[in-house]
Design a protein around this motif. Sequence first.
Motif, PDB file in Angstrom:
ATOM      1  N   GLY A   1       0.792  -1.228   0.000  1.00 34.68           N
ATOM      2  CA  GLY A   1       0.000   0.000   0.000  1.00 34.68           C
ATOM      3  C   GLY A   1       0.822   1.274   0.000  1.00 34.68           C
ATOM      4  O   GLY A   1       0.278   2.366  -0.199  1.00 34.68           O
ATOM      5  N   HIS A   2       2.119   1.153   0.224  1.00 36.01           N
ATOM      6  CA  HIS A   2       2.959   2.348   0.203  1.00 36.01           C
ATOM      7  C   HIS A   2       3.207   2.792  -1.230  1.00 36.01           C
ATOM      8  O   HIS A   2       3.700   2.039  -2.053  1.00 36.01           O
ATOM      9  N   THR A   3       2.877   4.052  -1.512  1.00 37.17           N
ATOM     10  CA  THR A   3       2.999   4.543  -2.889  1.00 37.17           C
ATOM     11  C   THR A   3       4.381   5.126  -3.178  1.00 37.17           C
ATOM     12  O   THR A   3       4.820   5.151  -4.319  1.00 37.17           O
ATOM     13  N   ALA A   4       5.057   5.622  -2.170  1.00 35.63           N
ATOM     14  CA  ALA A   4       6.374   6.234  -2.380  1.00 35.63           C
ATOM     15  C   ALA A   4       7.461   5.213  -2.036  1.00 35.63           C
ATOM     16  O   ALA A   4       7.366   4.493  -1.032  1.00 35.63           O
ATOM     17  N   LEU A   5       8.470   5.168  -2.897  1.00 29.60           N
ATOM     18  CA  LEU A   5       9.585   4.243  -2.678  1.00 29.60           C
ATOM     19  C   LEU A   5      10.887   4.960  -2.994  1.00 29.60           C
ATOM     20  O   LEU A   5      10.975   5.713  -3.970  1.00 29.60           O
ATOM     21  N   TYR A   6      11.884   4.737  -2.154  1.00 28.97           N
ATOM     22  CA  TYR A   6      13.176   5.423  -2.283  1.00 28.97           C
ATOM     23  C   TYR A   6      14.304   4.397  -2.251  1.00 28.97           C
ATOM     24  O   TYR A   6      14.240   3.423  -1.523  1.00 28.97           O
ATOM     25  N   TRP A   7      15.318   4.673  -3.032  1.00 29.10           N
ATOM     26  CA  TRP A   7      16.576   3.926  -2.936  1.00 29.10           C
ATOM     27  C   TRP A   7      17.656   4.877  -2.425  1.00 29.10           C
ATOM     28  O   TRP A   7      17.763   6.033  -2.886  1.00 29.10           O
ATOM     29  N   TYR A   8      18.452   4.360  -1.485  1.00 32.30           N
ATOM     30  CA  TYR A   8      19.616   5.065  -0.958  1.00 32.30           C
ATOM     31  C   TYR A   8      20.796   4.095  -0.994  1.00 32.30           C
ATOM     32  O   TYR A   8      20.599   2.884  -1.102  1.00 32.30           O
ATOM     33  N   ARG A   9      21.985   4.633  -0.854  1.00 30.13           N
ATOM     34  CA  ARG A   9      23.119   3.751  -0.625  1.00 30.13           C
ATOM     35  C   ARG A   9      24.001   4.344   0.462  1.00 30.13           C
ATOM     36  O   ARG A   9      24.060   5.564   0.665  1.00 30.13           O
ATOM     37  N   GLN A  10      24.702   3.439   1.137  1.00 33.13           N
ATOM     38  CA  GLN A  10      25.531   3.827   2.270  1.00 33.13           C
ATOM     39  C   GLN A  10      26.897   3.217   2.084  1.00 33.13           C
ATOM     40  O   GLN A  10      27.057   2.001   2.096  1.00 33.13           O
ATOM     41  N   SER A  11      27.878   4.079   1.898  1.00 33.11           N
ATOM     42  CA  SER A  11      29.250   3.602   1.757  1.00 33.11           C
ATOM     43  C   SER A  11      30.120   4.313   2.766  1.00 33.11           C
ATOM     44  O   SER A  11      29.753   5.362   3.288  1.00 33.11           O
TER      45      SER A  11
ATOM     46  N   ILE B   1      17.253   7.474  -5.900  1.00 28.97           N
ATOM     47  CA  ILE B   1      16.103   7.653  -6.785  1.00 28.97           C
ATOM     48  C   ILE B   1      14.824   7.532  -5.978  1.00 28.97           C
ATOM     49  O   ILE B   1      14.796   6.866  -4.941  1.00 28.97           O
ATOM     50  N   TYR B   2      13.781   8.202  -6.460  1.00 29.20           N
ATOM     51  CA  TYR B   2      12.479   8.208  -5.791  1.00 29.20           C
ATOM     52  C   TYR B   2      11.401   7.797  -6.787  1.00 29.20           C
ATOM     53  O   TYR B   2      11.400   8.246  -7.929  1.00 29.20           O
ATOM     54  N   PHE B   3      10.498   6.942  -6.346  1.00 26.11           N
ATOM     55  CA  PHE B   3       9.335   6.531  -7.124  1.00 26.11           C
ATOM     56  C   PHE B   3       8.066   6.989  -6.436  1.00 26.11           C
ATOM     57  O   PHE B   3       7.915   6.860  -5.223  1.00 26.11           O
TER      58      PHE B   3
ATOM     59  N   SER C   1      17.874  12.053  -9.626  1.00 27.36           N
ATOM     60  CA  SER C   1      19.062  12.905  -9.573  1.00 27.36           C
ATOM     61  C   SER C   1      20.233  12.289  -8.806  1.00 27.36           C
ATOM     62  O   SER C   1      21.369  12.700  -8.984  1.00 27.36           O
ATOM     63  N   GLY C   2      19.947  11.313  -7.942  1.00 23.86           N
ATOM     64  CA  GLY C   2      21.016  10.736  -7.147  1.00 23.86           C
ATOM     65  C   GLY C   2      21.741   9.576  -7.801  1.00 23.86           C
ATOM     66  O   GLY C   2      22.760   9.110  -7.272  1.00 23.86           O
ATOM     67  N   LEU C   3      21.238   9.092  -8.923  1.00 27.05           N
ATOM     68  CA  LEU C   3      21.917   7.979  -9.594  1.00 27.05           C
ATOM     69  C   LEU C   3      23.294   8.450 -10.042  1.00 27.05           C
ATOM     70  O   LEU C   3      23.416   9.434 -10.769  1.00 27.05           O
ATOM     71  N   PRO C   4      24.354   7.736  -9.648  1.00 26.97           N
ATOM     72  CA  PRO C   4      25.712   8.251  -9.882  1.00 26.97           C
ATOM     73  C   PRO C   4      26.184   8.197 -11.325  1.00 26.97           C
ATOM     74  O   PRO C   4      27.068   8.970 -11.701  1.00 26.97           O
ATOM     75  N   SER C   5      25.638   7.300 -12.121  1.00 28.55           N
ATOM     76  CA  SER C   5      26.054   7.218 -13.529  1.00 28.55           C
ATOM     77  C   SER C   5      24.981   6.501 -14.321  1.00 28.55           C
ATOM     78  O   SER C   5      24.014   5.976 -13.759  1.00 28.55           O
ATOM     79  N   ASP C   6      25.139   6.477 -15.643  1.00 29.62           N
ATOM     80  CA  ASP C   6      24.135   5.794 -16.477  1.00 29.62           C
ATOM     81  C   ASP C   6      24.248   4.278 -16.377  1.00 29.62           C
ATOM     82  O   ASP C   6      23.483   3.559 -17.006  1.00 29.62           O
TER      83      ASP C   6
ATOM     84  N   GLN D   1      34.430  -1.261  -8.649  1.00 32.25           N
ATOM     85  CA  GLN D   1      34.716  -1.431  -7.225  1.00 32.25           C
ATOM     86  C   GLN D   1      34.103  -0.315  -6.380  1.00 32.25           C
ATOM     87  O   GLN D   1      33.692  -0.564  -5.236  1.00 32.25           O
ATOM     88  N   GLU D   2      34.007   0.877  -6.938  1.00 32.51           N
ATOM     89  CA  GLU D   2      33.422   1.973  -6.159  1.00 32.51           C
ATOM     90  C   GLU D   2      31.914   1.819  -5.955  1.00 32.51           C
ATOM     91  O   GLU D   2      31.302   2.607  -5.211  1.00 32.51           O
ATOM     92  N   ASP D   3      31.302   0.829  -6.615  1.00 30.80           N
ATOM     93  CA  ASP D   3      29.882   0.552  -6.389  1.00 30.80           C
ATOM     94  C   ASP D   3      29.655  -0.244  -5.101  1.00 30.80           C
ATOM     95  O   ASP D   3      28.508  -0.415  -4.672  1.00 30.80           O
ATOM     96  N   SER D   4      30.717  -0.725  -4.492  1.00 25.10           N
ATOM     97  CA  SER D   4      30.580  -1.488  -3.246  1.00 25.10           C
ATOM     98  C   SER D   4      29.971  -0.604  -2.163  1.00 25.10           C
ATOM     99  O   SER D   4      30.485   0.488  -1.880  1.00 25.10           O
ATOM    100  N   ALA D   5      28.876  -1.062  -1.589  1.00 27.70           N
ATOM    101  CA  ALA D   5      28.138  -0.256  -0.606  1.00 27.70           C
ATOM    102  C   ALA D   5      26.971  -1.096  -0.112  1.00 27.70           C
ATOM    103  O   ALA D   5      26.705  -2.195  -0.614  1.00 27.70           O
ATOM    104  N   VAL D   6      26.252  -0.552   0.870  1.00 28.33           N
ATOM    105  CA  VAL D   6      24.966  -1.128   1.269  1.00 28.33           C
ATOM    106  C   VAL D   6      23.876  -0.322   0.573  1.00 28.33           C
ATOM    107  O   VAL D   6      23.826   0.903   0.699  1.00 28.33           O
ATOM    108  N   TYR D   7      23.016  -1.005  -0.167  1.00 30.80           N
ATOM    109  CA  TYR D   7      21.930  -0.357  -0.896  1.00 30.80           C
ATOM    110  C   TYR D   7      20.649  -0.534  -0.096  1.00 30.80           C
ATOM    111  O   TYR D   7      20.231  -1.656   0.183  1.00 30.80           O
ATOM    112  N   LEU D   8      20.050   0.582   0.269  1.00 33.00           N
ATOM    113  CA  LEU D   8      18.880   0.580   1.147  1.00 33.00           C
ATOM    114  C   LEU D   8      17.643   1.055   0.398  1.00 33.00           C
ATOM    115  O   LEU D   8      17.711   1.967  -0.421  1.00 33.00           O
ATOM    116  N   CYS D   9      16.546   0.441   0.694  1.00 32.25           N
ATOM    117  CA  CYS D   9      15.257   0.810   0.116  1.00 32.25           C
ATOM    118  C   CYS D   9      14.344   1.264   1.253  1.00 32.25           C
ATOM    119  O   CYS D   9      14.407   0.721   2.364  1.00 32.25           O
ATOM    120  N   ALA D  10      13.526   2.260   0.966  1.00 32.95           N
ATOM    121  CA  ALA D  10      12.562   2.736   1.960  1.00 32.95           C
ATOM    122  C   ALA D  10      11.234   2.994   1.267  1.00 32.95           C
ATOM    123  O   ALA D  10      11.191   3.296   0.071  1.00 32.95           O
TER     124      ALA D  10
END
Lengths: 115, 112
Positions: free
Chosen positions: A28-38, A47-49, A58-63, A84-93
């Motif tokens: 039922g949640h309409t808004a969805l967000y991706w974050y990353r933590q390095s 990114i936000y949906f 706007s937060g996507l680091p590259s294509d 290698q710089e993509d190594s991180a924890v990817y979080l969704c909210a």
Amino acid sequence: GAGVSQSPSNKVTEKGKDVELRCDPISGHTALYWYRQSLGQGLEFLIYFQGNSAPDKSGLPSDRFSAERTGGSVSTLTIQRTQQEDSAVYLCASSSLSNSNQPQHFGDGTRLSIL
Amino acid sequence: DAKTTQPNSMESNEEEPVHLPCNHSTISGTDYIHWYRQLPSQGPEYVIHGLTSNVNNRMASLAIAEDRKSSTLILHRATLRDAAVYYCILQESNFGNEKLTFGTGTRLTIIP
């Protein structure tokens, strides 16, 4: 009750491979967000949906990074030709309404390691 | 985005109250003040938020200064489980993208 679910919880892959990360938001949640933590950058927005649309990428680091959401529910974040710089924890909210009166509920993330 | 300033770290004894400060001198009139915390190996967890008045919930209290340029998160009786990084975040109150901009937060250590 069921919270935000992310899979896999851990992913190890070789440089140059593509990876796909999945997020199941709270029903039922309409808004969805991706974050990353390095280690070097802290926690940053990607990114936000709202529904199936992504008004803010706007937060996507590259294509090499892309994301989609289908049926207003599940979202996948795809990283092509991983580095290698993509190594991180990817979080969704997710949140029930896209306004600042609603808290965001986070999953426990996918820990991505690029060898 | 309006910025917040928090101490890098704090320590508190178990079963005592904890006051976590946050300065936000450039806050705008429509910014909400949100607090999240992140326990080790977990995603951030919502704690509390407010606009102008003090707020209480089962987890904590939020005291907001009259001029709104600072706020304090109050944990009334700290437990070991409260050891986490606490983030104070300002969020504009308009419909649309409500992405959170995280700073470095305050790392809270609870001493048994």
